[in-house]
Scaffold this motif. Structure first.
Motif, PDB file in Angstrom:
ATOM      1  N   ALA A 232      24.263 -34.421  30.318  1.00  0.00           N
ATOM      2  CA  ALA A 232      24.636 -34.500  31.724  1.00  0.00           C
ATOM      3  C   ALA A 232      25.677 -33.455  32.098  1.00  0.00           C
ATOM      4  O   ALA A 232      25.787 -33.069  33.264  1.00  0.00           O
ATOM      5  CB  ALA A 232      25.155 -35.900  32.043  1.00  0.00           C
ATOM      6  N   SER A 233      26.444 -32.990  31.113  1.00  0.00           N
ATOM      7  CA  SER A 233      27.500 -32.015  31.409  1.00  0.00           C
ATOM      8  C   SER A 233      27.384 -30.736  30.586  1.00  0.00           C
ATOM      9  O   SER A 233      28.167 -29.808  30.772  1.00  0.00           O
ATOM     10  CB  SER A 233      28.873 -32.649  31.174  1.00  0.00           C
ATOM     11  OG  SER A 233      28.962 -33.190  29.861  1.00  0.00           O
TER      12      SER A 233
ATOM     13  N   ALA B  76      24.622 -27.802  29.436  1.00  0.00           N
ATOM     14  CA  ALA B  76      23.289 -27.194  29.525  1.00  0.00           C
ATOM     15  C   ALA B  76      22.989 -26.503  28.209  1.00  0.00           C
ATOM     16  O   ALA B  76      23.807 -25.722  27.712  1.00  0.00           O
ATOM     17  CB  ALA B  76      23.242 -26.181  30.668  1.00  0.00           C
TER      18      ALA B  76
ATOM     19  N   SER C 187      14.032 -31.907  36.521  1.00  0.00           N
ATOM     20  CA  SER C 187      15.413 -31.895  36.044  1.00  0.00           C
ATOM     21  C   SER C 187      16.327 -32.632  37.022  1.00  0.00           C
ATOM     22  O   SER C 187      17.210 -33.401  36.610  1.00  0.00           O
ATOM     23  CB  SER C 187      15.883 -30.450  35.851  1.00  0.00           C
ATOM     24  OG  SER C 187      17.173 -30.406  35.304  1.00  0.00           O
ATOM     25  N   ARG C 188      16.121 -32.408  38.313  1.00  0.00           N
ATOM     26  CA  ARG C 188      16.936 -33.119  39.310  1.00  0.00           C
ATOM     27  C   ARG C 188      16.736 -34.636  39.204  1.00  0.00           C
ATOM     28  O   ARG C 188      17.702 -35.412  39.236  1.00  0.00           O
ATOM     29  CB  ARG C 188      16.566 -32.646  40.711  1.00  0.00           C
ATOM     30  CG  ARG C 188      17.102 -31.274  41.074  1.00  0.00           C
ATOM     31  CD  ARG C 188      16.788 -30.922  42.523  1.00  0.00           C
ATOM     32  NE  ARG C 188      17.368 -29.649  42.881  1.00  0.00           N
ATOM     33  CZ  ARG C 188      18.624 -29.464  43.270  1.00  0.00           C
ATOM     34  NH1 ARG C 188      19.425 -30.519  43.334  1.00  0.00           N
ATOM     35  NH2 ARG C 188      19.086 -28.283  43.586  1.00  0.00           N
TER      36      ARG C 188
ATOM     37  N   HIS D 179      18.409 -36.299  36.258  1.00  0.00           N
ATOM     38  CA  HIS D 179      19.869 -36.419  36.368  1.00  0.00           C
ATOM     39  C   HIS D 179      20.295 -37.107  37.656  1.00  0.00           C
ATOM     40  O   HIS D 179      21.467 -37.010  38.068  1.00  0.00           O
ATOM     41  CB  HIS D 179      20.515 -35.032  36.278  1.00  0.00           C
ATOM     42  CG  HIS D 179      20.411 -34.416  34.919  1.00  0.00           C
ATOM     43  ND1 HIS D 179      19.353 -33.621  34.534  1.00  0.00           N
ATOM     44  CD2 HIS D 179      21.225 -34.484  33.837  1.00  0.00           C
ATOM     45  CE1 HIS D 179      19.524 -33.227  33.297  1.00  0.00           C
ATOM     46  NE2 HIS D 179      20.645 -33.722  32.840  1.00  0.00           N
TER      47      HIS D 179
ATOM     48  N   LEU E 299      19.729 -36.503  40.763  1.00  0.00           N
ATOM     49  CA  LEU E 299      20.199 -35.602  41.811  1.00  0.00           C
ATOM     50  C   LEU E 299      19.195 -35.579  42.954  1.00  0.00           C
ATOM     51  O   LEU E 299      17.986 -35.713  42.728  1.00  0.00           O
ATOM     52  CB  LEU E 299      20.372 -34.181  41.263  1.00  0.00           C
ATOM     53  CG  LEU E 299      21.430 -33.996  40.171  1.00  0.00           C
ATOM     54  CD1 LEU E 299      21.359 -32.570  39.612  1.00  0.00           C
ATOM     55  CD2 LEU E 299      22.820 -34.272  40.728  1.00  0.00           C
TER      56      LEU E 299
ATOM     57  N   ASP F  84      16.508 -24.819  44.801  1.00  0.00           N
ATOM     58  CA  ASP F  84      15.680 -24.538  43.620  1.00  0.00           C
ATOM     59  C   ASP F  84      15.058 -23.151  43.731  1.00  0.00           C
ATOM     60  O   ASP F  84      15.073 -22.367  42.778  1.00  0.00           O
ATOM     61  CB  ASP F  84      14.575 -25.589  43.488  1.00  0.00           C
ATOM     62  CG  ASP F  84      15.122 -26.961  43.126  1.00  0.00           C
ATOM     63  OD1 ASP F  84      16.335 -27.066  42.865  1.00  0.00           O
ATOM     64  OD2 ASP F  84      14.332 -27.920  43.115  1.00  0.00           O
TER      65      ASP F  84
ATOM     66  N   ILE G 217      20.372 -26.312  37.068  1.00  0.00           N
ATOM     67  CA  ILE G 217      20.232 -27.011  38.346  1.00  0.00           C
ATOM     68  C   ILE G 217      21.261 -28.124  38.481  1.00  0.00           C
ATOM     69  O   ILE G 217      21.618 -28.542  39.590  1.00  0.00           O
ATOM     70  CB  ILE G 217      18.789 -27.576  38.475  1.00  0.00           C
ATOM     71  CG1 ILE G 217      18.398 -27.655  39.955  1.00  0.00           C
ATOM     72  CG2 ILE G 217      18.644 -28.917  37.803  1.00  0.00           C
ATOM     73  CD1 ILE G 217      18.128 -26.332  40.586  1.00  0.00           C
ATOM     74  N   THR G 218      21.806 -28.608  37.367  1.00  0.00           N
ATOM     75  CA  THR G 218      22.783 -29.699  37.403  1.00  0.00           C
ATOM     76  C   THR G 218      24.214 -29.200  37.544  1.00  0.00           C
ATOM     77  O   THR G 218      25.139 -30.000  37.550  1.00  0.00           O
ATOM     78  CB  THR G 218      22.677 -30.545  36.122  1.00  0.00           C
ATOM     79  OG1 THR G 218      22.986 -29.711  34.986  1.00  0.00           O
ATOM     80  CG2 THR G 218      21.275 -31.119  35.962  1.00  0.00           C
ATOM     81  N   ASP G 219      24.419 -27.870  37.626  1.00  0.00           N
ATOM     82  CA  ASP G 219      25.748 -27.278  37.746  1.00  0.00           C
ATOM     83  C   ASP G 219      26.672 -27.746  36.614  1.00  0.00           C
ATOM     84  O   ASP G 219      27.762 -28.280  36.851  1.00  0.00           O
ATOM     85  CB  ASP G 219      26.362 -27.625  39.105  1.00  0.00           C
ATOM     86  CG  ASP G 219      27.606 -26.786  39.406  1.00  0.00           C
ATOM     87  OD1 ASP G 219      27.684 -25.640  38.933  1.00  0.00           O
ATOM     88  OD2 ASP G 219      28.505 -27.286  40.103  1.00  0.00           O
ATOM     89  N   PRO G 220      26.267 -27.553  35.345  1.00  0.00           N
ATOM     90  CA  PRO G 220      27.045 -28.075  34.219  1.00  0.00           C
ATOM     91  C   PRO G 220      28.304 -27.242  33.964  1.00  0.00           C
ATOM     92  O   PRO G 220      28.307 -26.030  34.180  1.00  0.00           O
ATOM     93  CB  PRO G 220      26.066 -27.942  33.046  1.00  0.00           C
ATOM     94  CG  PRO G 220      25.233 -26.751  33.422  1.00  0.00           C
ATOM     95  CD  PRO G 220      25.086 -26.797  34.915  1.00  0.00           C
TER      96      PRO G 220
END
Length: 543
Positions: A362-363, A365, A387-388, A391, A393, A400, A435-438
């Motif tokens: 989750a944090s 990549a 992926s969104r 997680h 999102l 994207d 995409i999760t901005d890790p």
């Protein structure tokens, strides 16, 4: 020896052909380098030489192709195997048995050759590639360079007239790559075997090539000529050539030796900035903390031996070293995919060995060497949507598409991932995890199958992420990427850190891991063409 006449090929389900109206001839006994942007059709072209296209992939063929008088479309790969030896980008994908000597004999057994002929050919191939000492070793225990040489030796046992190789050095460290290329040059010069080799890292191989076949992409006609004829015309060039073109060096130098004449004349007038010191990490809570880490694989190999390392937040660290030095093993510990035999690993304050992998993901990549391991959806855009959703999102198609555009693959949004080139899948995997901005990003050989333009885009994106406070750790053999992007380089050998320091210092003190520009000027302030151009004196204003 090789003749294409108005040849075209279209993959099943593709909207347009990948190869269009190709007409060219390649001579016998020469070393032909195939280059061009990712996804231009280079691998498809190579696979048409032995009939894999269309027999394995299906699709539509037009026009004609002849290889030493045979038609690969009619003969199929089986009918071409004694004429064309094929070595793929990932050598392991072609291995059938797990002992080196048995792997070399496998193709001969399929041809039902007499026992004495098989033994003779296996011995010859072992000697030609200088791997006789590996004959009884399990293939799985070999380094990347050793596997590549075993793959070449296996192709040689059928005495092919042509050896076709698809990016044979993409997973190799600089020393192993040099060993493989020298072996290929010797096969070409001593045995007269025609070598047709595709490669993105032209700095490794251009000096060995008699001919350069450049694929511009988008269906444009390929260019064929000597390297010194073609390289001035094309945009994707190694750093030495890029610098030579920018400074109008003539004749354009293809080797460091040829470029030093220009460098000696230029060096006295350059005004590079002084070296900067790296920020001190004293008092800063590390984003990654590794203490006395040991790891032993089931076969008894000690992959990591008492390794300790701190990485501060907002730092870009490059892990470098020979194949088998422990880089990938270290990354797997950071995401909890491996358990340490001894020692500890903390990432973003969490114990990586005790925290569930899905919680770490989750944090953090993580993009492995093989991007297919984290690609699941039916389309490129679907991967980011998947992926969104994974997680929790919200959907954001515009964001994207913007990320895909940053990585140069927005035009592939509707394509199935399996239809992409290796380099395109590599960039898709990176997009899927970003995409999760890790806050932490781990990359294992991210430039495999990626051309120079896409590499520059990737370097710029990673620098932006670092400047935004992300911690980036990248295991790579790509000297030029590390020179262009990394703040710090850690050099591993046999599971231990042998050098740890600022990228400019580490990469200017190495015979193997120095960049082309640094080899040219031998100045730690100059690692890339941009460094040299920025150090050029301002032109005097006319009075």
């Amino acid at each position: 020896m090789i003749r294409f006449e108005h040849f075209g090929y279209q993959y099943p389900g593709a909207a347009r052909p990948i190869l269009r109206d190709i007409s060219l001839q390649l001579p016998e006994g020469d070393f032909v380098l195939v280059a061009g942007p990712s996804g231009a059709g280079k691998s498809t072209f190579l696979r048409s030489l032995n009939g894999l296209v269309p027999h394995f992939y299906g699709g539509k063929v037009s026009g004609g192709v002849r290889v030493a008088g045979r038609n690969p479309v009619e003969q199929s790969p089986r009918g071409m195997s004694d004429l064309v030896g094929m070595v793929f980008q990932d050598p392991e994908s072609g291995f059938v048995v797990d002992v080196v000597e048995d792997e070399l004999a496998f193709a001969l057994e399929n041809w039902a050759l007499p026992q004495d002929v098989m033994r003779k050919r296996v011995e010859e191939a072992l000697d030609q590639l200088r791997i006789a000492h590996l004959r009884d070793r399990p293939v799985s225990s070999l380094s990347g360079g050793e596997k590549q040489r075993v793959a070449i030796a296996s192709a040689l046992t059928l005495h092919p007239q042509i050896l076709v190789l698809d990016e044979p050095t993409s997973q190799l460290d600089p020393q192993a790559a040099e060993e493989v290329l020298l072996a290929l040059r010797q096969l070409n010069e001593d045995l007269g075997i025609t070598i047709i080799l595709s490669e993105h890292r032209l700095e490794r191989v251009v000096q060995y090539a008699d001919w350069l076949l450049y694929w511009p992409g988008d269906g444009a006609t390929p260019l064929l000529g000597t390297p010194d004829e073609i390289l001035p015309q094309v945009p994707l060039t190694p750093p030495l050539i890029t610098l030579g073109k920018a400074l109008d060096w003539r004749p354009l130098p293809l080797t460091i030796k040829a470029g030093r004449r220009f460098a000696r004349q230029l060096a006295p007038v350059l005004q590079p900035p002084p070296e900067t010191t790296s920020p001190q990490s004293n008092g800063v809570v590390p984003a990654i903390l590794i203490e006395n880490l040991w790891h032993n694989y089931a076969n008894g190999v000690e992959a990591l031996r008492g390794l300790s390392l701190r990485v501060r937040p907002g730092e870009f660290l490059a892990l470098m070293g020979r194949n088998g030095s422990g880089k990938s093993t270290l990354l797997k510990h950071l995401v909890g995919l491996l358990q340490p035999a001894q020692g500890g690993v903390k990432v973003l304050g969490k114990d990586a060995a005790r925290t569930p992998t899905e919680e770490l993901a989750a944090s953090i990549a993580y993009v492995p060497q093989n991007p297919d391991r984290i690609l699941f959806a039916e389309s490129v855009a679907g991967e980011l949507a998947f992926s969104r959703k994974a997680h929790a999102l919200p959907a954001d198609d515009a964001a994207d598409l913007a990320l895909l555009a940053r990585l140069g693959i927005a035009h592939l949004a509707d394509r199935h991932p399996s239809d992409l080139s290796v380099g395109e899948r590599q960039r898709l995997a990176l997009a899927a995890v970003l995409i999760t901005d890790p806050p932490a990003i781990l990359l294992d050989e991210p430039t495999r199958g990626i051309d120079y333009e896409q590499k520059h885009r990737l370097a710029a994106l990673l620098r932006e992420l670092r400047d935004a406070g992300k911690t980036v750790v990248m295991a790579t053999h790509d000297v030029e990427l590390a020179a262009a992007a990394a703040d710090r380089v850690v050099l591993l050998a046999q599971g231990q850190i042998v050098v740890d320091g600022p990228a400019r210092r580490v990469m200017s003190e190495s015979l193997v891991f120095a960049s082309q520009v640094n080899k040219l000027f031998r100045d730690p302030r100059l690692l890339t063409p941009d460094d040299v151009l920025a150090a050029m004196p301002e032109p005097e204003l006319a009075s």
